[in-house]
Design a protein around this motif. Structure first.
Motif, PDB file in Angstrom:
ATOM      1  N   UNK A 221       0.314  -2.842 -10.758  1.00 54.07           N
ATOM      2  CA  UNK A 221       1.606  -2.366 -10.295  1.00 54.07           C
ATOM      3  C   UNK A 221       1.496  -0.872  -9.993  1.00 54.07           C
ATOM      4  N   UNK A 222       2.173  -0.410  -8.956  1.00 52.47           N
ATOM      5  CA  UNK A 222       2.148   0.995  -8.580  1.00 52.47           C
ATOM      6  C   UNK A 222       3.568   1.474  -8.318  1.00 52.47           C
ATOM      7  N   UNK A 223       3.817   2.744  -8.686  1.00 52.09           N
ATOM      8  CA  UNK A 223       5.166   3.278  -8.564  1.00 52.09           C
ATOM      9  C   UNK A 223       5.189   4.580  -7.793  1.00 52.09           C
ATOM     10  N   UNK A 224       6.223   4.746  -6.967  1.00 55.71           N
ATOM     11  CA  UNK A 224       6.581   6.022  -6.370  1.00 55.71           C
ATOM     12  C   UNK A 224       5.496   6.596  -5.480  1.00 55.71           C
ATOM     13  N   UNK A 225       5.396   6.061  -4.276  1.00 54.09           N
ATOM     14  CA  UNK A 225       4.382   6.526  -3.338  1.00 54.09           C
ATOM     15  C   UNK A 225       4.816   7.855  -2.718  1.00 54.09           C
ATOM     16  N   UNK A 226       3.892   8.832  -2.722  1.00 50.11           N
ATOM     17  CA  UNK A 226       4.156  10.130  -2.111  1.00 50.11           C
ATOM     18  C   UNK A 226       3.009  10.466  -1.162  1.00 50.11           C
ATOM     19  N   UNK A 227       3.082  11.652  -0.565  1.00 44.96           N
ATOM     20  CA  UNK A 227       1.994  12.061   0.329  1.00 44.96           C
ATOM     21  C   UNK A 227       0.695  12.272  -0.428  1.00 44.96           C
ATOM     22  N   UNK A 228       0.803  12.370  -1.746  1.00 42.45           N
ATOM     23  CA  UNK A 228      -0.387  12.532  -2.582  1.00 42.45           C
ATOM     24  C   UNK A 228      -0.887  11.190  -3.101  1.00 42.45           C
ATOM     25  N   UNK A 229      -0.225  10.133  -2.742  1.00 38.98           N
ATOM     26  CA  UNK A 229      -0.590   8.815  -3.226  1.00 38.98           C
ATOM     27  C   UNK A 229       0.421   8.290  -4.220  1.00 38.98           C
ATOM     28  N   UNK A 230       0.053   7.218  -4.931  1.00 34.99           N
ATOM     29  CA  UNK A 230       0.958   6.630  -5.915  1.00 34.99           C
ATOM     30  C   UNK A 230       0.980   7.513  -7.168  1.00 34.99           C
ATOM     31  N   UNK A 231       2.167   7.722  -7.711  1.00 33.73           N
ATOM     32  CA  UNK A 231       2.313   8.576  -8.892  1.00 33.73           C
ATOM     33  C   UNK A 231       1.884   7.886 -10.176  1.00 33.73           C
ATOM     34  N   UNK A 232       2.053   6.577 -10.241  1.00 31.13           N
ATOM     35  CA  UNK A 232       1.736   5.886 -11.486  1.00 31.13           C
ATOM     36  C   UNK A 232       1.157   4.502 -11.202  1.00 31.13           C
ATOM     37  N   UNK A 233       0.253   4.088 -12.074  1.00 33.02           N
ATOM     38  CA  UNK A 233      -0.372   2.765 -12.010  1.00 33.02           C
ATOM     39  C   UNK A 233      -0.283   2.097 -13.382  1.00 33.02           C
ATOM     40  N   UNK A 234      -0.170   0.788 -13.354  1.00 38.68           N
ATOM     41  CA  UNK A 234      -0.263   0.042 -14.596  1.00 38.68           C
ATOM     42  C   UNK A 234      -1.714  -0.212 -14.967  1.00 38.68           C
ATOM     43  N   UNK A 235      -1.907  -0.891 -16.081  1.00 36.29           N
ATOM     44  CA  UNK A 235      -3.265  -1.131 -16.572  1.00 36.29           C
ATOM     45  C   UNK A 235      -3.883  -2.397 -15.967  1.00 36.29           C
ATOM     46  N   UNK A 236      -3.058  -3.203 -15.320  1.00 33.61           N
ATOM     47  CA  UNK A 236      -3.545  -4.395 -14.648  1.00 33.61           C
ATOM     48  C   UNK A 236      -3.396  -5.664 -15.475  1.00 33.61           C
ATOM     49  N   UNK A 237      -3.270  -6.767 -14.768  1.00 30.39           N
ATOM     50  CA  UNK A 237      -3.212  -8.081 -15.413  1.00 30.39           C
ATOM     51  C   UNK A 237      -4.116  -9.032 -14.622  1.00 30.39           C
ATOM     52  N   UNK A 238      -4.902  -9.820 -15.348  1.00 28.51           N
ATOM     53  CA  UNK A 238      -5.896 -10.675 -14.707  1.00 28.51           C
ATOM     54  C   UNK A 238      -5.260 -11.965 -14.205  1.00 28.51           C
ATOM     55  N   UNK A 239      -5.572 -12.294 -12.957  1.00 21.53           N
ATOM     56  CA  UNK A 239      -5.175 -13.577 -12.374  1.00 21.53           C
ATOM     57  C   UNK A 239      -6.447 -14.300 -11.967  1.00 21.53           C
ATOM     58  N   UNK A 240      -6.611 -15.508 -12.467  1.00 15.73           N
ATOM     59  CA  UNK A 240      -7.782 -16.309 -12.120  1.00 15.73           C
ATOM     60  C   UNK A 240      -7.312 -17.646 -11.569  1.00 15.73           C
ATOM     61  N   UNK A 241      -7.746 -17.952 -10.357  1.00  9.62           N
ATOM     62  CA  UNK A 241      -7.377 -19.202  -9.700  1.00  9.62           C
ATOM     63  C   UNK A 241      -8.624 -20.064  -9.618  1.00  9.62           C
ATOM     64  N   UNK A 242      -8.584 -21.205 -10.271  1.00 12.45           N
ATOM     65  CA  UNK A 242      -9.750 -22.095 -10.307  1.00 12.45           C
ATOM     66  C   UNK A 242      -9.551 -23.262  -9.356  1.00 12.45           C
ATOM     67  N   UNK A 243     -10.647 -23.650  -8.738  1.00 15.23           N
ATOM     68  CA  UNK A 243     -10.576 -24.765  -7.785  1.00 15.23           C
ATOM     69  C   UNK A 243     -10.892 -26.087  -8.479  1.00 15.23           C
TER      70      UNK A 243
END
Length: 117
Positions: free
Chosen positions: A95-117
């Motif tokens: 997840x990313x928050x608040x995009x500026x000319x310097x880029x995104x101000x904040x990022x989350x730590x991430x969550x894993x998504x795995x799709x198996x066939x």
């Protein structure tokens, strides 16, 4: 600075659905843009979707028609509904928050998504 925490990732079979949520530690009402990115194994992090305060959405072509981004400024949350999942959707979603000319101000730590066939 706002802190972001993602949740909702997991293991799902091809064709299944997941709903990711991003909770912010503070108000997101002043942030024009909120977004989701993902990083597949061995690849760089890439754009998935953004949503503006006015509700305008943008998606990477590969997820159009399958993913839906939404935000709730009252609850300080951003969500990503993912349907008809494919193996190539596998990755860590950020997840990313608040995009500026310097880029995104904040990022989350991430969550894993795995799709198996």
């Amino acid at each position: 600075q706002v802190q972001l925490v993602e949740s909702g990732g997991g293991l799902v079979q091809t064709g299944g659905s997941l709903r990711l949520s991003c909770a912010a530690s503070g108000s997101i009402a002043s942030f024009n843009l909120m977004g989701w990115y993902r990083q597949a194994p061995g690849k760089q992090r890439g754009f998935v979707a953004t949503i503006s305060n006015g509700g305008t959405t943008n998606y990477v072509a590969s997820v159009k028609g399958r993913f839906t981004i939404s935000r709730d400024n009252a609850k300080n949350t951003v969500s990503l509904q993912m349907n008809s999942l494919k193996a190539e959707d596998t990755g860590v979603y950020y997840c990313a928050a608040d995009f500026t000319e310097m880029g995104w101000r904040a990022w989350g730590q991430g969550t894993q998504v795995t799709v198996s066939s």
